[in-house]
Design an enzyme around this catalytic site. Structure first.
Site, PDB file in Angstrom:
ATOM      1  N   ARG A   1       0.388  -1.322   0.025  1.00  0.00           N
ATOM      2  CA  ARG A   1       0.442   0.156   0.029  1.00  0.00           C
ATOM      3  C   ARG A   1       0.563   1.490   0.028  1.00  0.00           C
ATOM      4  O   ARG A   1       0.616   2.518  -0.891  1.00  0.00           O
ATOM      5  CB  ARG A   1      -0.727   0.263   1.638  1.00  0.00           C
ATOM      6  CG  ARG A   1      -1.532   1.042   1.281  1.00  0.00           C
ATOM      7  CD  ARG A   1      -2.307   1.107   2.597  1.00  0.00           C
ATOM      8  NE  ARG A   1      -1.197   1.264   3.535  1.00  0.00           N
ATOM      9  CZ  ARG A   1      -0.129   1.980   3.917  1.00  0.00           C
ATOM     10  NH1 ARG A   1       0.133   3.212   3.465  1.00  0.00           N
ATOM     11  NH2 ARG A   1       0.902   1.005   4.735  1.00  0.00           N
TER      12      ARG A   1
ATOM     13  N   GLU B   1      12.958   0.093  -0.257  1.00  0.00           N
ATOM     14  CA  GLU B   1      14.127   0.897  -0.061  1.00  0.00           C
ATOM     15  C   GLU B   1      15.324   0.398  -1.019  1.00  0.00           C
ATOM     16  O   GLU B   1      15.329   1.053  -1.968  1.00  0.00           O
ATOM     17  CB  GLU B   1      14.630   0.992   1.396  1.00  0.00           C
ATOM     18  CG  GLU B   1      13.735   1.907   2.212  1.00  0.00           C
ATOM     19  CD  GLU B   1      12.727  -0.129   2.817  1.00  0.00           C
ATOM     20  OE1 GLU B   1      13.171  -1.161   2.273  1.00  0.00           O
ATOM     21  OE2 GLU B   1      12.460   0.415   4.359  1.00  0.00           O
TER      22      GLU B   1
ATOM     23  N   ASP C   1       7.249   8.809   6.824  1.00  0.00           N
ATOM     24  CA  ASP C   1       5.978   8.148   7.117  1.00  0.00           C
ATOM     25  C   ASP C   1       5.805   8.811   8.404  1.00  0.00           C
ATOM     26  O   ASP C   1       6.333   9.312   9.463  1.00  0.00           O
ATOM     27  CB  ASP C   1       6.344   6.010   7.845  1.00  0.00           C
ATOM     28  CG  ASP C   1       6.495   5.874   6.268  1.00  0.00           C
ATOM     29  OD1 ASP C   1       6.863   4.699   6.633  1.00  0.00           O
ATOM     30  OD2 ASP C   1       5.803   6.624   5.081  1.00  0.00           O
ATOM     31  N   ASP C   2       4.123   8.736   7.879  1.00  0.00           N
ATOM     32  CA  ASP C   2       3.265   9.328   9.771  1.00  0.00           C
ATOM     33  C   ASP C   2       3.779   9.031  10.908  1.00  0.00           C
ATOM     34  O   ASP C   2       3.475   9.795  11.878  1.00  0.00           O
ATOM     35  CB  ASP C   2       2.276   9.560   9.712  1.00  0.00           C
ATOM     36  CG  ASP C   2       1.076   8.141   9.237  1.00  0.00           C
ATOM     37  OD1 ASP C   2      -0.026   8.637   9.095  1.00  0.00           O
ATOM     38  OD2 ASP C   2       1.807   7.223   9.287  1.00  0.00           O
ATOM     39  N   ASP C   3       3.934   7.861  10.623  1.00  0.00           N
ATOM     40  CA  ASP C   3       3.958   7.313  12.900  1.00  0.00           C
ATOM     41  C   ASP C   3       5.776   7.340  12.901  1.00  0.00           C
ATOM     42  O   ASP C   3       6.542   6.626  14.102  1.00  0.00           O
ATOM     43  CB  ASP C   3       3.938   5.510  12.600  1.00  0.00           C
ATOM     44  CG  ASP C   3       4.110   4.611  11.406  1.00  0.00           C
ATOM     45  OD1 ASP C   3       3.967   3.206  11.750  1.00  0.00           O
ATOM     46  OD2 ASP C   3       4.867   5.082  10.451  1.00  0.00           O
TER      47      ASP C   3
END
Lengths: 414, 407
Positions: free
Chosen positions: B226, B352, B251-253
């Site tokens: 995703r 990555e 990333d938001d976390d």
């Protein structure tokens, strides 16, 4: 002695200081004043009388029944104007005392499956309506239509075509030469704009826009915002014709500029994004006018109008130069420099003018009508043209209009 | 004097002015000074004296009119007028309140001037745009006010994929506030799945950061992919718009420090640094990233055996690159072989490295940041449970209509 003087003067100054501070705090919107703007708050009731012709429903109701999409597209002003006039206090049932005569014919309601209006039958429809009113009532022949007004909101007004070249070729329908036209299209020195016409904003659904309001203290973090086509691949595959190349120029010059949030994708947050933008581009498309102007005014986003010689809605009542920014089409490559060099005080002033509720009201067609809205501005415009000049009343038997002028196809009955 | 008259009358409203004495009683306290000198001691409180003296004055005036003789009354009248004039003159001279207003305006302008000192030539200072309207475009005014010698700051393009899960609002808010502290220019690209939800839009709008809210329309993707598809949507946007800046996947976390963004600006082609993490079984802290000699990358930290086969041992939030690499092949002497995108065909943990292989050839084209790669600037703690069953969207329409797979 000096102590008393000092104490006393301190008292006076503090009072004065408080007063001046209070004066400062109450400025959040700015009144559109001066020669033009005050007119927005005029009340037309009592200043004019309008007689509404009773046309058979095939000119209005039946057409609407066939396609109810006409109520929501940007040409819906003609329908809502009719409904407004039917119940307005300016309406009179006695044609002898009327100053203006209105013919309710919905010429822009013949829609393709996609929702775009086809103008091919509109001239015949209009002609048929005029023939009806001239034979059933004496008022058309009295002035050959000089005290009649018609709402023609289509792309090029009463030229009844969506392509500019064809519209210019056709010109305004000959029968409407003497009438007052209320239209969305406005461009100076253009065949399709008659002098004396009233330019109105395109219809935008008020409830839909109100439903997307966000808190007014949300920071405006977008500098320039635009969503729409830059190239019309279907109709202008090579480019250069659509918008006279202005939109393509905007894209090529500023697509990589982080200040310009421009794209062809239509997001679900379109109205919300306009409310967090400082400038909203309103470039011409196939026609110079666009609903983006109305949306920009409602959402407090300063409109940047890129359309040479355009005549904006209610230009005699709204000082557009003070509210929006006008950029010539040839200056589009310098758009970023132009916009970033506007001083902050000027921008704040424009935002205050836009925040003025009478400004927003004047751009809307709410149902039911409210004071100061676009319906009233149209009536104000009509009232400003009164009293009629004596010369419009023709002597018995004198004919000015040529009923057989125009393309042969228009003469066929509708 | 006329203005003073107006302002004073409300102040004196409470007092009953006997015998129709005109509101022009500015002189009254001054007269009190003259007459009450003999009666009250100088040590009493001024306001009490004021009141008492006021009443005494009126008594005096009335008394005097009846008792004194002509010439003395005349002299007293002149005296009274002189004192009134003096007082009015003094009040008229002092411009204090208006000066205050002007001063505050000047202060505001001074403040805005400070903000103006920062902006870049063409790129703008818009992250400084805060809630107050008056600052909205204080910062816009650049080319004109270029008095300071500043070098233009590089633009940062931060890509954040986000999706609905219980802590989404928390993460977005947190990241939004971090990004707001980064000096502009910064463009935050937030990519959501399937549709731009109103709740996410609202959170983003309130941050005041310049953002673009994109949508990735791919149905039925594998959970591990995703993020890949969302980042690819953002990369496509950057390529389409030919944006110039440093691209960073945030990333938001994760947890970021401001030094990280300062270091990002020093990147010219490809920058990388060590990221602190928790090991898979959460019992120790590990590093993932380069080993550097100065700013040269000479090696990599390795951890799990399963990931030993990677070419570059970097975390998604441990590198950044120049966005022009994506669309300007000539400048970077790269072969034009299709768009650079993250791959969804590789196994977990290899996204990555397969991506970086498309951007740089080897470690010689990388820069280690900060000097010596000796400082941790961001943390990637895998604290979220994997494959968490969460209903689509923000609002639950039906109660717990979710299938949570057992593992």
């Amino acid at each position: 002695m000096a102590k008393w003087v000092a104490l006393f003067s301190l008292l006076c100054l503090s009072v004065l200081g408080i007063q001046s501070k209070e004066l400062e705090r109450t400025q959040h919107t700015e009144r559109i004043s001066g020669s033009a703007g005050d007119v927005l708050e005029d009340d037309p009731v009592g200043r004019l009388k309008v007689f509404v012709y009773e046309l058979p429903s095939k000119y209005n109701k039946k057409i609407l029944q066939k396609d109810p999409r006409c109520l929501t597209h940007m040409f819906a002003a003609e329908i809502f104007m009719h409904r407004f006039l039917l119940s307005s206090p300016v309406r009179t049932l006695n044609p002898e005392e009327a100053d203006w005569f209105y013919t309710p014919v919905y010429t822009t309601c013949d829609l393709t499956p996609n929702g775009l209006p086809l103008p091919f039958k509109s001239p015949r429809m209009m002609r048929s309506a005029i023939q009806l009113i001239s034979s059933n009532w004496p008022y058309w022949n009295r002035t050959e239509g000089a005290d009649h007004f018609f709402v023609v909101p289509h792309d090029f007004g009463a030229c009844f075509h969506y392509q500019e070249e064809k519209a210019i070729e056709r010109g305004i329908l000959p029968l409407l030469q003497r009438a007052t036209l209320v239209q969305t299209f406005g461009q100076m020195n253009h065949v399709c704009l008659k002098s004396g016409s009233i330019t109105i904003p395109p219809y935008a659904p008020p409830q839909k826009m109100q439903a997307h309001l966000i808190p007014p203290d949300t920071p405006r973090s977008i500098f320039v915002y635009f969503r729409g086509l830059f190239y019309d691949v279907g109709n202008d595959p090579e480019g250069g014709y659509y918008a006279r190349g202005a939109r393509a120029s905007v894209w090529e010059n500023f697509k990589d500029n982080p200040l310009f949030d421009i794209s062809t994708e239509h997001p679900t947050t379109y109205y919300e994004d306009m409310q967090r933008a400082v400038f909203c581009l309103c470039p011409l498309g196939w026609a110079p006018w666009s609903p983006r102007l109305v949306e920009g005014v409602i959402f407090g986003c300063i409109p940047v109008i890129i359309a040479d010689d355009i005549v904006l809605p209610f230009a005699d009542a709204i000082p557009w130069e003070e509210i929006g920014v006008f950029v010539a089409e040839k200056d589009v490559p310098n758009l970023d420099t132009i916009l970033t060099s506007i001083p902050p005080e000027v921008i704040l002033r424009k935002q205050r003018l836009l925040a003025n509720p009478s400004m927003k009201q004047a751009m809307l067609f709410p149902q039911p009508a409210q004071s100061g809205d676009a319906f009233h501005q149209i009536l104000n415009g009509l009232a400003r043209k009164l009293p009629h000049d004596r010369s419009i009343y023709l002597k018995q038997g004198v004919k000015v209009l040529n009923w057989t002028a125009g393309p042969v196809a228009d003469l066929k009955p509708w | 004097m006329a203005s003073i008259r107006r302002t004073l009358s409300p102040a004196y409203h409470g007092r009953s002015l006997p015998n129709g004495v005109s509101p022009f009683t500015v002189s009254s306290p001054s007269h009190k000074f003259l007459y009450s000198g003999n009666y009250s001691s100088s040590s009493s409180r001024p306001l009490d004296r004021f009141d008492v003296g006021f009443r005494r004055f009126f008594a005096r005036v009335l008394y005097q009119r009846q008792s004194r003789k002509g010439s003395q009354t005349w002299r007293r009248t002149i005296f009274r007028f002189l004192v009134c004039f003096l007082l009015g003159f003094l009040v008229g001279l002092t411009p204090m309140p208006f000066g205050e207003v002007e001063d505050s305006n000047a202060k505001r302008r001074d403040f805005s001037f400070e903000i103006k000192a920062n902006p870049v030539n063409v790129e703008q200072d818009l992250s400084n745009v805060v809630t107050q309207e008056k600052f909205v475009v204080e910062t816009v005014n650049l080319g004109v006010e270029n008095r300071f010698n500043f070098s233009p700051r590089k633009q940062l393009i931060v890509i954040t994929p986000t999706y609905n899960r219980p802590l989404q609002a928390y993460y977005l808010n947190r990241l939004g506030h971090v990004l707001r502290l980064v000096p502009p220019p910064l463009l935050w690209i937030v990519v959501e799945m399937n549709s731009a939800t109103m709740e996410t839009s609202e959170i983003l709008r309130k941050t005041g950061v310049m953002y673009r809210h994109l949508v990735c329309k791919k149905n039925g993707t594998n959970v591990k992919d995703r993020g890949v598809h969302q980042r690819n949507t953002a990369l496509e946007h950057i390529e389409h718009h030919k944006m110039d800046g440093i691209v960073y996947f945030a990333d938001d976390d994760n947890i970021y420090s401001i030094e990280l963004f300062e270091s990002l600006r020093k990147t010219s082609r490809f920058g990388t640094w060590p990221v602190a993490m928790l090991a898979h079984n959460k019992n120790k802290a590990i590093l993932e990233g380069p080993v550097c000699n100065g700013s040269q990358v000479v090696g990599w930290h390795t951890n799990e055996k399963s990931k030993r086969l990677r070419r570059f041992h970097v975390d998604m939030s441990g590198f950044a690159f120049n966005s022009t690499i994506l669309w300007d092949a000539k400048r970077w002497h790269r072969p034009m072989s299709g768009p650079i995108r993250q791959l969804d065909t590789v196994k977990e943990g290899f996204q990555e490295t397969t991506f970086i292989e498309q951007i740089v050839e080897d470690e010689s084209q990388m820069e280690g940041l900060p000097h010596g790669c000796s400082v941790i600037m961001n943390w990637h703690l895998h604290l979220e449970a994997r494959n968490f069953g969460h209903p689509k969207g923000w609002v639950l329409q039906k109660n717990l209509d979710v299938v949570i797979p057992f593992q």
